[in-house]
Every structure is written in C-alpha cells, then in structure tokens.
Design a protein around this motif. Structure first.
Motif, mmCIF file in Angstrom:
data_model
loop_
_atom_site.group_PDB
_atom_site.id
_atom_site.type_symbol
_atom_site.label_atom_id
_atom_site.label_comp_id
_atom_site.label_asym_id
_atom_site.label_seq_id
_atom_site.Cartn_x
_atom_site.Cartn_y
_atom_site.Cartn_z
ATOM 1 N N VAL A 295 4.848 41.369 129.318
ATOM 2 C CA VAL A 295 4.164 41.789 130.545
ATOM 3 C C VAL A 295 2.780 41.145 130.608
ATOM 4 O O VAL A 295 1.957 41.333 129.700
ATOM 5 C CB VAL A 295 4.030 43.322 130.616
ATOM 6 N N ASP A 296 2.547 40.396 131.671
ATOM 7 C CA ASP A 296 1.221 39.831 131.934
ATOM 8 C C ASP A 296 0.440 40.845 132.757
ATOM 9 O O ASP A 296 0.788 41.118 133.910
ATOM 10 C CB ASP A 296 1.368 38.511 132.695
ATOM 11 N N THR A 297 -0.620 41.410 132.171
ATOM 12 C CA THR A 297 -1.352 42.482 132.852
ATOM 13 C C THR A 297 -2.321 41.941 133.902
ATOM 14 O O THR A 297 -2.717 42.678 134.799
ATOM 15 C CB THR A 297 -2.118 43.344 131.839
ATOM 16 N N ASN A 298 -2.765 40.668 133.780
ATOM 17 C CA ASN A 298 -3.601 40.020 134.794
ATOM 18 C C ASN A 298 -4.821 40.871 135.147
ATOM 19 O O ASN A 298 -5.037 41.218 136.302
ATOM 20 C CB ASN A 298 -2.767 39.718 136.047
ATOM 21 N N LEU A 299 -5.635 41.167 134.140
ATOM 22 C CA LEU A 299 -6.817 41.992 134.321
ATOM 23 C C LEU A 299 -8.076 41.176 134.041
ATOM 24 O O LEU A 299 -8.082 40.313 133.162
ATOM 25 C CB LEU A 299 -6.794 43.191 133.365
ATOM 26 N N PRO A 300 -9.175 41.456 134.764
ATOM 27 C CA PRO A 300 -10.446 40.826 134.397
ATOM 28 C C PRO A 300 -10.873 41.291 133.007
ATOM 29 O O PRO A 300 -10.463 42.378 132.558
ATOM 30 C CB PRO A 300 -11.406 41.299 135.483
ATOM 31 N N PRO A 301 -11.666 40.507 132.295
ATOM 32 C CA PRO A 301 -11.957 40.791 130.888
ATOM 33 C C PRO A 301 -12.447 42.198 130.588
ATOM 34 O O PRO A 301 -11.965 42.847 129.661
ATOM 35 C CB PRO A 301 -13.022 39.747 130.539
ATOM 36 N N LYS A 302 -13.415 42.701 131.365
ATOM 37 C CA LYS A 302 -13.959 44.031 131.063
ATOM 38 C C LYS A 302 -12.932 45.126 131.285
ATOM 39 O O LYS A 302 -12.840 46.081 130.501
ATOM 40 C CB LYS A 302 -15.209 44.275 131.909
ATOM 41 N N PHE A 344 2.305 43.146 125.724
ATOM 42 C CA PHE A 344 1.360 43.035 126.834
ATOM 43 C C PHE A 344 0.402 41.876 126.505
ATOM 44 O O PHE A 344 -0.073 41.769 125.368
ATOM 45 C CB PHE A 344 0.545 44.310 127.002
ATOM 46 N N SER A 345 0.128 41.031 127.486
ATOM 47 C CA SER A 345 -0.805 39.924 127.256
ATOM 48 C C SER A 345 -1.737 39.781 128.440
ATOM 49 O O SER A 345 -1.388 40.124 129.577
ATOM 50 C CB SER A 345 -0.045 38.609 127.002
ATOM 51 N N ASN A 346 -2.923 39.258 128.160
ATOM 52 C CA ASN A 346 -3.921 39.061 129.209
ATOM 53 C C ASN A 346 -4.668 37.762 128.931
ATOM 54 O O ASN A 346 -5.351 37.629 127.912
ATOM 55 C CB ASN A 346 -4.910 40.235 129.248
#
Length: 403
Positions: A295-302, A344-346
C-alpha cells in the motif's frame, strides 16, 4: 583395466595382435608400448596443478563483491557494461544494447537519464514540452525541476557534482532505476509502460513498478496475469521465489489525493490516513492463495510520521493508527489475517519542490503469523520484507571491469 577404444575394437573384431607386434595404428611402436594399455580418450591420471594464490584471491574478492552488491541492491543482475569500445561506453539492458560517448556516461546515473528518454520516446517528450504546465505529466515536471536545481549547483573542478539531491532529483533517480531494474531482470510489460506514460495513470503504475522491482530484488520471478480475462478478477502478478519455489499473489494499491501527482483539485492540508478500502479490495480478488499487499500511503513527510512512527521500538509496536487499521481488518475476517504480508510505504519526494534535501522514505509492514492461507516457506516473505528497504539505493558509479 579400461582399454583404449582401439584395443576394444581389435578384441571385438577378433583381431589378434601380440604384445610385441607392431601397433595397428601405424606408429611404428610395439603394441604393448602404444595402444594396448593407453587410457581412454579424454581420461587423465595427472593430478591438476593447484590454482595460483593470486587467482584464488581474485575469486574470493569477486564473491565478497557480489555479497556486498546483493546487500545493497538485491538479488538482481549486475550492471552489464563495456567501459570503452571505440570511444563509446556500452551498456546492456536485458536484450538491448545502448552506447554513448564515454565522457557523456561518466556515471551510471548519466546512463539512467538517457535510458529513460529512450524508453519514453521523443514523441512523449515533445508532447509534454508543448503542454501547458497544469497538463504536464508529473515525471516531466520532476525532470524540469531537477534540471533547474542542478543548473544552480556549483560543479567540482573535474566538472562533476557532489551534492545531496533535492526531492524532484531523487524522485527521478528512483524511478529511472526501478524502470531499469524491471526491464533488465524481467520483461517490461508494454501495458505498464503505457500506463507510466499516461498522466492520470502514472501514480498507480509507478507504485506497481516499485513493487515489481522489490520482488525482483528479493529474488522472485514475476508471472503476469492475463488482465484481458474478464471471467474473474486478477491480482497485479504472481511472484515465485527462486530459492524455494514459494508462490505469492501480489497486489499494489496507491492512495490518490487531490492536487498531488497530477490529480486535479486543491491539495488537502490535512490528508487522511484511511486505507481500509484499498486493502479490502486487494483481499477480495483471490481468497485461495498466499497474498502480499503493498500500500502506497502517499502522505507528506510530517503527516507520514503520525502513521509510521512506532509506539515502541523495544518491543516493536506499530503506531496506534496502523495497529487500529490492522486489527479492524483482522476482526472483519474472523480473527485471522486475510494476507500473508502487508507493507505500507511512503515515498514523499514529489511533495518537495524547492532546493531542500529530499525527504526520506518511510515504510512498515507485518508478516502474519496467523494468515488465511499459510505459506510453506516463510523465508520467501522475509526476503520480500528485506527488499522493501532497498528502495532508494541507486548505483552512482559503473562497476569496475573485472579481469
């Protein structure tokens, strides 16, 4: 005693040749001193000479280098190249040969930039160049940002650069290397390449490319499903562990967000961490085989820190949002995990557009101890788990030519 074939033939034909007679081979020697007791063709009684110490040391050094290469880049083919031939450097990718002036490909990253241009083609580049900024492909935007950033750097006396990349530069390098890895170690699917070129499909295809490259680095062989078969739903592909033969169905899911990666709309200042629907969609495709979900969570770093930072490292306990999500899915399926591996990866480099250093990757995962369909070889999952951490390791230099 094993006789030479000539002696066997003479006996079979009933030819009587005395020990002291001349040998029928015409050598002029007596039979007993020629072919009577000569060892069979190809046989030898000589003790082989030991290898020189320098040769043994070279073999040992090569083995150490291979172990180090696999630790850094996975169980994939080494870079196949000829450093110089008629002033050109030659690089082989699967069954294709690329060449360029050696000075233009001083580093492997130079080759990757050229390789990507060839794979995407001049027509794609011309289309992106003519498009308005809001309609351009995310990869083309990264390339422009990376080029502008590089132009602002100060080269070293030899003309090379030694700087930590910004976000767009890191995003380009990681993508180029994943594309090369899949192409060199498997058959790059034409449909996947077409999706990568398409602005609206790029995000999902990019994540699938990452997952394929991860499986290859883990030592898996990839078998693609026939997506044209409408009789049943299909996973992304089947991965077969080369060492054990363990097969695992693989699903890649990516969280789309407005205003990010070419999506329309305004970027959400407080992006959600809801991934339950994506996971359940992957689970529903095939309940009868071992399953790995990425799952690519696609979140900004913070924002990613809230989801990825574990509550405890000793003992290791996932964050509350992640633990709550996994427990909810487990309850939905009668107290068992409907997957064998959940990752999970980001990779948030695309959230960085300025000159600041590229933000780091985050990932977390679980190998289920109580899966719906057990695996026979747990080390296959462990190899996958380890390979996820290799993303972002991109060779800078070409390997030294071995003698």
């Amino acid at each position: 005693m094993r006789l030479h074939p000539l002696a066997n033939v003479l006996q079979t034909e009933g030819v009587q040749v005395g020990r002291n007679d001349l040998c029928p081979c015409g050598s002029g020697k007596k039979f007993k001193k020629c072919h009577l007791n000569m060892p069979p063709i190809g046989a030898t009684t000589a003790v082989p000479r030991p290898l020189p110490r320098s040769v043994i040391e070279k073999f040992a050094r090569h083995r150490r280098e291979e172990v180090l290469r696999e630790a850094n880049f996975g169980k994939i083919r080494p870079i196949i190249q000829v450093p110089e031939y008629a002033g050109k450097r030659i690089v082989v990718v699967r069954n294709r040969i690329y060449w360029q002036d050696k000075e233009k490909w001083r580093f492997f990253s130079d080759f990757l930039f050229h390789y990507n241009k060839v794979k995407f083609g001049k027509e794609w580049l011309d289309t992106q160049n003519a498009a308005s900024p809001k309609d351009r492909h995310p990869l083309y935007v990264w390339q422009l940002q990376a080029y502008n950033w590089q132009q602002r750097q100060t080269p070293q006396p030899d003309g090379t650069y030694a700087v930590v990349p910004n976000g767009p530069t890191a995003a380009c390098n990681n993508f180029y290397y994943d594309l090369y890895t899949v192409d060199d170690n498997a058959l790059l699917d034409a449909e996947l390449l077409a999706r990568l070129k398409h602005r609206d499909q790029f995000q999902g295809a990019l994540h699938e490319l990452f997952v394929q490259a991860t499986c290859l680095r883990a030592g898996f062989h990839i078998i693609r499903e026939n997506q044209g078969d409408r009789l049943r739903r299909h996973v992304e592909f089947v991965a077969v562990h080369k060492t054990t033969g363990q097969h695992i169905l693989v699903e890649a899911k990516s969280r789309h967000r407005a205003g990010v990666m070419g999506r329309t709309g305004e970027q959400d200042e407080k992006p959600d961490i809801r991934f339950r629907r994506l996971i359940n969609d992957a689970i529903a495709k095939d309940p009868d085989n071992p399953l790995a979900i990425f799952v690519d969570t696609n979140l900004p770093p913070k924002k990613a820190e809230l989801f990825y930072e574990p509550e405890s490292r000793i003992p290791l306990r996932p964050s509350k949002p992640m633990a709550t999500l996994m427990e909810a899915i487990r309850k939905e399926h009668g107290g068992i995990d409907p997957y064998n591996l959940l990752v999970f990866s980001n990779h948030p480099q695309h959230y960085s557009e300025g000159d600041e250093i590229a933000p780091g990757n985050r990932w977390a995962g679980i190998i289920s101890q109580k899966a719906r369909v057990p695996v026979y070889h747990l080390n296959a999952l462990q190899d996958l788990f380890t390979a996820v951490n290799l993303y972002g390791n991109v060779p800078t230099h070409f390997p030294e030519q071995r003698q």
